[in-house]
Design an enzyme around this catalytic site. Sequence first.
Site, PDB file in Angstrom:
ATOM      1  N   LYS A  85       1.480   4.118  -3.077  1.00  0.00           N
ATOM      2  CA  LYS A  85       0.826   5.638  -2.794  1.00  0.00           C
ATOM      3  C   LYS A  85       2.266   6.641  -3.109  1.00  0.00           C
ATOM      4  CE  LYS A  85      -2.945   5.441  -1.838  1.00  0.00           C
ATOM      5  NZ  LYS A  85      -4.892   6.352  -2.676  1.00  0.00           N
TER       6      LYS A  85
ATOM      7  N   TYR B 153       0.569  -1.242  -0.462  1.00  0.00           N
ATOM      8  CA  TYR B 153       0.152   0.087   0.552  1.00  0.00           C
ATOM      9  C   TYR B 153       1.339   1.464  -0.150  1.00  0.00           C
ATOM     10  CZ  TYR B 153      -2.993   3.176   1.371  1.00  0.00           C
ATOM     11  OH  TYR B 153      -4.401   5.046   2.337  1.00  0.00           O
TER      12      TYR B 153
END
Length: 251
Positions: free
Chosen positions: A178, A174
């Site tokens: 980003k 994750y």
Amino acid sequence: MQGRPVALVTGANQGIGLQVAKDLTAKGFTVLLGSRNTKRGEAAAKDVGPNAVALQLDVTDLGSITAAAVRVRKEFGRLDVLIQNAAITTTSDHHAQTPQEYVAANRPSVVSLDELRAVWDTNVFGVLAVYQAMVPILRDTPNSRIVNVSSGAGSLTLASDPNSPMHASFDATYAASKTALNGLTVAMAVELEADGIKVNAVSPGYTKTRMSPGGTDAVEDGAAEAVRVALLGSEGATGTFTHATFGTIPW
Ligand code: NAP
């Protein structure tokens, strides 16, 4: 709804995206609530009110993205704001792991490549695919803009600082997705500079949603920066990464 500016929010059937949709309708927009599940999108649009329209949009499905772009062009003929909000942290049950367990399972040496690919498919490649489909409509709409919903977790500067809480929690799945999204944001901002289209990344902060059940901020707070940046005047900045109260976040 004729004459109102149009905003599309991906992943708007719950969480921060739903709140952004509510806030933008209150600011005079017709808001297209992107939802991969038609029924969930329609229920959310009903909840938001008469200036909300459900739009089936799975950011990992090129057919769905293309159909959504055709519908935006045909039914609305403009796109003033694109909020790229849809994202996942995992393909499994969100509540099954503590944040510490998540980080441990998503260290580079042990992470499942299939899992990482699935998360990046939504958070990175999905954003790029939606961008490619919607850019022609954004280019035909004066003073349009894009807001990419990123996370402070993706900041390489914070992740590299041993004194930052983002250091120990920087995972390959994750958080790094980003970081990749931040890279795409800059590439998009550079590409669209000449068109006068602003592209900015925002961090909502730790917000209580399905993704972050332990979040400390309310969705109203989590949505605030995306809404502010969506409403920047034509003289506003492009290529920035900001949070509502912390201001500029280092890339
Ligand atoms: P959430 O409540 O889990 O909502 C995520 C939304 O994305 C849902 O509507 C979900 O749809 C949708 N989505 C997932 N995969 C999709 C796909 N393939 N196509 C279309 N939609 C898809 O999460 P949230 O907390 O509101 O997160 C919103 C954004 O804020 C994300 O970009 C997240 O990374 C970012 N963020 C959140 C926090 C936080 O603390 N909450 C912190 C930093 C950044 P379904 O309902 O169908 O699953």
